[in-house]
Design a protein around this motif. Structure first.
Motif, PDB file in Angstrom:
ATOM      1  N   ASP A  24       0.840  -1.190   0.000  1.00 29.15           N
ATOM      2  CA  ASP A  24       0.000   0.000   0.000  1.00 29.15           C
ATOM      3  C   ASP A  24       0.883   1.250   0.000  1.00 29.15           C
ATOM      4  N   ASP A  25       0.588   2.191  -0.904  1.00 27.28           N
ATOM      5  CA  ASP A  25       1.383   3.418  -0.992  1.00 27.28           C
ATOM      6  C   ASP A  25       1.354   4.227   0.300  1.00 27.28           C
ATOM      7  N   ASN A  26       0.193   4.270   0.972  1.00 25.58           N
ATOM      8  CA  ASN A  26       0.095   5.020   2.224  1.00 25.58           C
ATOM      9  C   ASN A  26       0.971   4.404   3.307  1.00 25.58           C
ATOM     10  N   GLU A  27       0.993   3.086   3.358  1.00 20.23           N
ATOM     11  CA  GLU A  27       1.831   2.379   4.330  1.00 20.23           C
ATOM     12  C   GLU A  27       3.312   2.652   4.036  1.00 20.23           C
ATOM     13  N   ARG A  28       3.678   2.579   2.775  1.00 21.75           N
ATOM     14  CA  ARG A  28       5.061   2.845   2.356  1.00 21.75           C
ATOM     15  C   ARG A  28       5.462   4.264   2.738  1.00 21.75           C
ATOM     16  N   THR A  29       4.576   5.214   2.509  1.00 18.04           N
ATOM     17  CA  THR A  29       4.852   6.610   2.865  1.00 18.04           C
ATOM     18  C   THR A  29       4.996   6.772   4.371  1.00 18.04           C
ATOM     19  N   ALA A  30       4.170   6.091   5.137  1.00 18.01           N
ATOM     20  CA  ALA A  30       4.248   6.181   6.601  1.00 18.01           C
ATOM     21  C   ALA A  30       5.583   5.656   7.108  1.00 18.01           C
ATOM     22  N   TYR A  31       6.054   4.522   6.565  1.00 16.60           N
ATOM     23  CA  TYR A  31       7.359   3.989   6.973  1.00 16.60           C
ATOM     24  C   TYR A  31       8.483   4.952   6.605  1.00 16.60           C
ATOM     25  N   ARG A  32       8.404   5.513   5.398  1.00 19.33           N
ATOM     26  CA  ARG A  32       9.439   6.451   4.944  1.00 19.33           C
ATOM     27  C   ARG A  32       9.473   7.675   5.862  1.00 19.33           C
ATOM     28  N   GLU A  33       8.298   8.182   6.242  1.00 22.15           N
ATOM     29  CA  GLU A  33       8.229   9.360   7.113  1.00 22.15           C
ATOM     30  C   GLU A  33       8.755   9.044   8.513  1.00 22.15           C
ATOM     31  N   ARG A  34       8.402   7.862   9.038  1.00 22.02           N
ATOM     32  CA  ARG A  34       8.918   7.464  10.357  1.00 22.02           C
ATOM     33  C   ARG A  34      10.439   7.370  10.336  1.00 22.02           C
ATOM     34  N   ARG A  35      10.990   6.804   9.259  1.00 25.43           N
ATOM     35  CA  ARG A  35      12.452   6.710   9.137  1.00 25.43           C
ATOM     36  C   ARG A  35      13.066   8.095   9.041  1.00 25.43           C
ATOM     37  N   ARG A  36      12.456   8.976   8.251  1.00 25.79           N
ATOM     38  CA  ARG A  36      12.980  10.331   8.091  1.00 25.79           C
ATOM     39  C   ARG A  36      13.009  11.051   9.436  1.00 25.79           C
ATOM     40  N   GLU A  37      11.906  10.972  10.192  1.00 23.96           N
ATOM     41  CA  GLU A  37      11.820  11.639  11.501  1.00 23.96           C
ATOM     42  C   GLU A  37      12.825  11.065  12.495  1.00 23.96           C
ATOM     43  N   LEU A  38      12.955   9.752  12.510  1.00 23.85           N
ATOM     44  CA  LEU A  38      13.894   9.082  13.414  1.00 23.85           C
ATOM     45  C   LEU A  38      15.320   9.570  13.163  1.00 23.85           C
ATOM     46  N   LEU A  39      15.729   9.585  11.917  1.00 24.18           N
ATOM     47  CA  LEU A  39      17.085  10.001  11.582  1.00 24.18           C
ATOM     48  C   LEU A  39      17.267  11.507  11.752  1.00 24.18           C
ATOM     49  N   ALA A  40      16.238  12.291  11.438  1.00 26.82           N
ATOM     50  CA  ALA A  40      16.333  13.747  11.582  1.00 26.82           C
ATOM     51  C   ALA A  40      16.569  14.151  13.030  1.00 26.82           C
ATOM     52  N   ASP A  41      16.032  13.369  13.969  1.00 30.21           N
ATOM     53  CA  ASP A  41      16.256  13.649  15.391  1.00 30.21           C
ATOM     54  C   ASP A  41      17.737  13.601  15.746  1.00 30.21           C
ATOM     55  N   HIS A  42      18.536  12.942  14.914  1.00 27.78           N
ATOM     56  CA  HIS A  42      19.975  12.807  15.154  1.00 27.78           C
ATOM     57  C   HIS A  42      20.800  13.572  14.119  1.00 27.78           C
ATOM     58  N   GLY A  43      20.111  14.357  13.264  1.00 26.44           N
ATOM     59  CA  GLY A  43      20.821  15.136  12.252  1.00 26.44           C
ATOM     60  C   GLY A  43      21.289  14.299  11.070  1.00 26.44           C
ATOM     61  N   PHE A  44      20.581  13.191  10.814  1.00 27.98           N
ATOM     62  CA  PHE A  44      20.957  12.299   9.713  1.00 27.98           C
ATOM     63  C   PHE A  44      19.811  12.164   8.730  1.00 27.98           C
ATOM     64  N   THR A  45      20.132  11.623   7.570  1.00 23.06           N
ATOM     65  CA  THR A  45      19.169  11.295   6.537  1.00 23.06           C
ATOM     66  C   THR A  45      19.562   9.949   5.943  1.00 23.06           C
ATOM     67  N   ALA A  46      18.701   9.371   5.120  1.00 31.78           N
ATOM     68  CA  ALA A  46      18.987   8.052   4.548  1.00 31.78           C
ATOM     69  C   ALA A  46      18.708   8.035   3.061  1.00 31.78           C
ATOM     70  N   ARG A  47      19.404   7.153   2.409  1.00 31.94           N
ATOM     71  CA  ARG A  47      19.129   6.842   1.016  1.00 31.94           C
ATOM     72  C   ARG A  47      19.525   5.392   0.797  1.00 31.94           C
ATOM     73  N   VAL A  48      18.991   4.789  -0.254  1.00 33.66           N
ATOM     74  CA  VAL A  48      19.369   3.425  -0.611  1.00 33.66           C
ATOM     75  C   VAL A  48      20.255   3.516  -1.848  1.00 33.66           C
ATOM     76  N   ARG A  49      21.469   2.996  -1.702  1.00 39.51           N
ATOM     77  CA  ARG A  49      22.396   2.945  -2.830  1.00 39.51           C
ATOM     78  C   ARG A  49      22.026   1.703  -3.635  1.00 39.51           C
ATOM     79  N   GLU A  50      21.397   1.915  -4.775  1.00 42.72           N
ATOM     80  CA  GLU A  50      20.849   0.827  -5.580  1.00 42.72           C
ATOM     81  C   GLU A  50      21.930  -0.090  -6.146  1.00 42.72           C
ATOM     82  N   ALA A  51      23.097   0.438  -6.424  1.00 41.65           N
ATOM     83  CA  ALA A  51      24.157  -0.356  -7.049  1.00 41.65           C
ATOM     84  C   ALA A  51      24.484  -1.617  -6.254  1.00 41.65           C
TER      85      ALA A  51
END
Length: 182
Positions: A24-51
């Protein structure tokens, strides 16, 4: 040593895996937002290196207008990387799955419901972590209870009622098998 706590990285990895598995797109967005907020609390961000299918958590200050700026990186050791590809060695996965199957058989001797719960937990550990059931961390057990079991195992009311006992049996039987193998 990264300034990002290990439990934060573990949770970011878990959320990334859940985000990828979500249908579900809404579920995927919720997980992405939770991850963003979690990392932002520590001054970090995330990305997936596809290679190489790797989660990379790095300081926010490395990003300018959405792109990592190499000239902003003074110490690459501040970033944390986690492979999202599991064990990567099919032989290891097969060995782990065979061990976990033996544990399921032993637990099934305690009843069909316990066997079904053990099967769900073994599938979870084999397929999501490529590890033996007895190596599960508290965080992974919690993930099994709150995410996997309710969404993927389609448990009956009886299974839900005894899942804690079933997991206790999983760990006891795994210990017994390990002792017998020694």
């Amino acid at each position: 040593m990264s300034e990002l706590p290990e439990e934060v990285v573990d949770e970011a990895e878990r959320l990334t895996r859940l985000m990828r598995a979500a249908v579900d797109d809404n579920e995927r967005t919720a997980y992405r937002e939770r991850r963003r907020e979690l990392l932002a609390d520590h001054g970090f961000t995330a990305r997936v290196r596809e290679a190489d299918d790797t989660l990379v958590c790095h300081p926010d200050e490395w990003v300018v207008e959405g792109d990592v700026q190499l000239e902003c990186i003074e110490d690459t050791g501040r970033a944390v990387e986690r492979s999202l590809s599991g064990a990567g060695d099919p032989d290891d996965w097969e060995s782990v799955a065979a061990h976990n199957d033996r544990v399921v058989e032993a637990v099934a001797a305690h009843g069909e419901t316990h066997g079904a719960n053990a099967r769900a937990f073994a599938d979870f550990m084999s397929n999501h972590y490529a590890r033996r059931v007895e190596s599960a961390t508290e965080r992974e057990i919690e993930e099994f209870h709150t995410e996997y079991f309710v969404r993927n195992a389609w448990p009956t009311d009886e299974q839900r009622d005894v899942v804690e006992t079933s997991l206790s049996l999983v760990f006891a039987e795994a210990d017994a098998l390990d002792a017998a193998d020694e």
